[in-house]
Design a protein around this motif. Structure first.
Motif, short mmCIF file in Angstrom:
data_model
loop_
_atom_site.label_atom_id
_atom_site.label_comp_id
_atom_site.label_asym_id
_atom_site.label_seq_id
_atom_site.Cartn_x
_atom_site.Cartn_y
_atom_site.Cartn_z
N GLY A 204 -44.72 1.24 -34.10
CA GLY A 204 -46.11 1.16 -34.51
C GLY A 204 -47.01 0.68 -33.39
N ALA A 205 -46.43 -0.07 -32.45
CA ALA A 205 -47.18 -0.54 -31.28
C ALA A 205 -47.06 0.41 -30.10
CB ALA A 205 -46.69 -1.93 -30.88
N GLY A 206 -46.39 1.54 -30.32
CA GLY A 206 -46.25 2.53 -29.25
C GLY A 206 -45.18 2.18 -28.23
N LEU A 207 -44.21 1.33 -28.61
CA LEU A 207 -43.17 0.88 -27.69
C LEU A 207 -41.85 1.59 -27.93
CD1 LEU A 207 -43.93 -2.94 -27.96
CD2 LEU A 207 -44.52 -1.46 -26.04
N ARG A 208 -41.15 1.89 -26.85
CA ARG A 208 -39.80 2.44 -26.96
C ARG A 208 -38.82 1.32 -27.28
NH1 ARG A 208 -39.78 7.57 -24.50
NH2 ARG A 208 -37.81 7.89 -25.58
N THR A 209 -37.63 1.69 -27.77
CA THR A 209 -36.66 0.72 -28.27
C THR A 209 -35.33 0.87 -27.54
OG1 THR A 209 -36.06 2.28 -30.02
CG2 THR A 209 -37.74 0.64 -30.54
N LEU A 210 -34.87 -0.23 -26.91
CA LEU A 210 -33.59 -0.24 -26.22
C LEU A 210 -32.80 -1.46 -26.67
CD1 LEU A 210 -35.88 0.94 -24.05
CD2 LEU A 210 -33.86 1.10 -22.59
N ALA A 211 -31.47 -1.36 -26.57
CA ALA A 211 -30.60 -2.45 -27.02
C ALA A 211 -29.55 -2.78 -25.96
CB ALA A 211 -29.89 -2.06 -28.32
N TYR A 212 -29.19 -4.05 -25.88
CA TYR A 212 -28.10 -4.53 -25.02
C TYR A 212 -27.21 -5.44 -25.86
CZ TYR A 212 -30.23 -9.16 -24.88
OH TYR A 212 -30.72 -10.39 -25.24
N THR A 213 -26.03 -5.83 -25.43
CA THR A 213 -25.11 -5.03 -24.64
C THR A 213 -24.14 -4.47 -25.67
OG1 THR A 213 -25.35 -6.53 -22.75
CG2 THR A 213 -23.45 -5.07 -22.76
N VAL A 214 -24.12 -3.18 -25.84
CA VAL A 214 -23.48 -2.51 -26.97
C VAL A 214 -22.09 -2.03 -26.55
CG1 VAL A 214 -23.72 -0.68 -28.68
CG2 VAL A 214 -25.77 -1.80 -27.75
N ASN A 215 -21.06 -2.73 -27.04
CA ASN A 215 -19.70 -2.46 -26.59
C ASN A 215 -18.74 -2.01 -27.69
OD1 ASN A 215 -20.42 -3.14 -23.97
ND2 ASN A 215 -19.88 -5.29 -24.24
N ASP A 216 -19.24 -1.92 -28.93
CA ASP A 216 -18.40 -1.53 -30.06
C ASP A 216 -18.94 -0.27 -30.71
OD1 ASP A 216 -16.59 -3.90 -30.13
OD2 ASP A 216 -18.49 -4.94 -30.50
N GLU A 217 -18.02 0.57 -31.16
CA GLU A 217 -18.45 1.85 -31.74
C GLU A 217 -19.31 1.65 -32.98
OE1 GLU A 217 -15.41 5.32 -31.01
OE2 GLU A 217 -14.31 3.54 -31.65
N TRP A 218 -18.97 0.66 -33.82
CA TRP A 218 -19.77 0.44 -35.03
C TRP A 218 -21.21 0.06 -34.68
CZ3 TRP A 218 -22.22 -4.15 -35.61
CH2 TRP A 218 -21.71 -5.26 -34.91
N ALA A 219 -21.37 -0.74 -33.63
CA ALA A 219 -22.72 -1.15 -33.23
C ALA A 219 -23.49 0.03 -32.68
CB ALA A 219 -22.64 -2.26 -32.18
N ALA A 220 -22.83 0.86 -31.87
CA ALA A 220 -23.50 2.04 -31.32
C ALA A 220 -23.92 3.00 -32.43
CB ALA A 220 -22.58 2.73 -30.33
N GLU A 221 -23.04 3.21 -33.41
CA GLU A 221 -23.36 4.12 -34.52
C GLU A 221 -24.57 3.61 -35.31
OE1 GLU A 221 -19.77 4.42 -36.72
OE2 GLU A 221 -18.72 5.57 -35.17
N ARG A 222 -24.63 2.30 -35.54
CA ARG A 222 -25.75 1.72 -36.28
C ARG A 222 -27.07 1.95 -35.54
NH1 ARG A 222 -28.87 -2.85 -37.06
NH2 ARG A 222 -28.26 -3.78 -35.07
N LEU A 223 -27.05 1.75 -34.23
CA LEU A 223 -28.26 1.90 -33.43
C LEU A 223 -28.69 3.36 -33.32
CD1 LEU A 223 -27.26 -0.65 -30.68
CD2 LEU A 223 -29.02 -0.99 -32.42
N LEU A 224 -27.71 4.25 -33.22
CA LEU A 224 -28.05 5.66 -33.17
C LEU A 224 -28.68 6.12 -34.48
CD1 LEU A 224 -24.90 7.01 -31.28
CD2 LEU A 224 -27.24 6.86 -30.39
N LEU A 225 -28.19 5.59 -35.60
CA LEU A 225 -28.79 5.92 -36.89
C LEU A 225 -30.23 5.41 -36.99
CD1 LEU A 225 -25.81 5.31 -39.34
CD2 LEU A 225 -26.90 7.50 -38.82
N LEU A 226 -30.50 4.28 -36.32
CA LEU A 226 -31.86 3.75 -36.29
C LEU A 226 -32.76 4.53 -35.33
CD1 LEU A 226 -31.18 -0.11 -36.27
CD2 LEU A 226 -32.32 1.18 -38.09
N GLY A 227 -32.13 5.38 -34.52
CA GLY A 227 -32.90 6.22 -33.60
C GLY A 227 -33.32 5.53 -32.32
#
Length: 243
Positions: A204-227
């Motif tokens: 809503g503020a026009g910002l891109r979204t990045l995440a650290y430090t993602v080392n587990d498949e479940w965490a990566a899948e959750r973040l990918l679903l969030l886009g």
């Protein structure tokens, strides 16, 4: 901001000595096209790569890294702590990493990691050096991030055209307003902080979204679903860097 979604943490995560050229070469061998690294200043103003304020964990040196001249830092072993295979690997300057990235057409996320008390000065110096090094390759200009707002403000003053992102390990009061005030284009959060609500606030503020430090498949899948737009990982051996 068009970067690869998958970003290799400190060059190649934990598979090579962090923040060294050996790590960047290994990250590239695993197919990664974007890397995260940590940059600070030597006592004589050279921008070099190191995560910690002190030298002991990842080199055979001692003391506060920012108090040491580059002529001494350049002779340290920054690989032997990791394994015998990397013994003798030197610390890297931002200039040497820039040459590696440019030779391969890759991107870099530079975390400004100031010696305590030198936040604004380090932000300015890192931004000026990055602007100089990528002057002939603006399409691959680096993305500057920091947990320290003063460092990002210094970077903004020195090189306003370089893209910036605010790093967050908690959602402290005023985090979104601070990112906007600093002219950031992205938020880079501990992956546990992202949910549908925080993603919506950022977008809503026009910002891109990045995440650290993602080392587990479940965490990566959750973040990918969030886009999420970017995922920083140590597991360059586990995650194929596909966009």
């Amino acid at each position: 901001m068009t970067f690869p979604r998958w970003i290799a943490h400190r060059g190649a995560g934990k598979l090579a000595p962090e923040n060294t050229l050996a790590a960047f070469r290994l990250g590239a061998a695993c197919g990664y096209r974007m890397y995260e690294c940590d940059a600070k200043l030597s006592a004589d103003g050279v921008v070099f790569l190191l995560h910690d304020a002190t030298l002991e964990r990842t080199t055979n040196g001692q003391g506060l890294a920012g108090n040491v001249a580059w002529s001494t830092l350049s002779r340290l072993d920054a690989g032997g702590w990791h394994s015998r295979a990397f013994a003798g690997e030197p610390l890297a300057t931002l200039e040497s990493v820039a040459r590696h990235c440019q030779a391969n057409g890759h991107w870099l996320n530079i975390e400004i990691k100031p010696t305590p008390g030198l936040e604004a000065q380090t932000g300015r110096a890192v931004a000026l050096e990055a602007s100089r090094l990528w002057a002939d390759d603006p399409a691959h200009a680096p993305f500057l991030t920091s947990f320290r707002p003063d460092a990002l403000m210094g970077a903004r003053e020195a090189a306003p055209d370089l893209r910036r992102g605010l790093l967050l390990d908690s959602l402290w009061d005023g985090w979104l307003e601070a990112a906007i005030r600093l002219g950031c284009v992205a938020l880079v959060c501990n992956h546990a902080l992202w949910d549908a609500s925080t993603v919506a606030l950022a977008r809503g503020a026009g910002l891109r979204t990045l995440a650290y430090t993602v080392n587990d498949e479940w965490a990566a899948e959750r973040l990918l679903l969030l886009g999420l737009d970017g995922i920083i990982t140590d597991r360059v051996d586990l995650f194929a860097p596909v966009d």
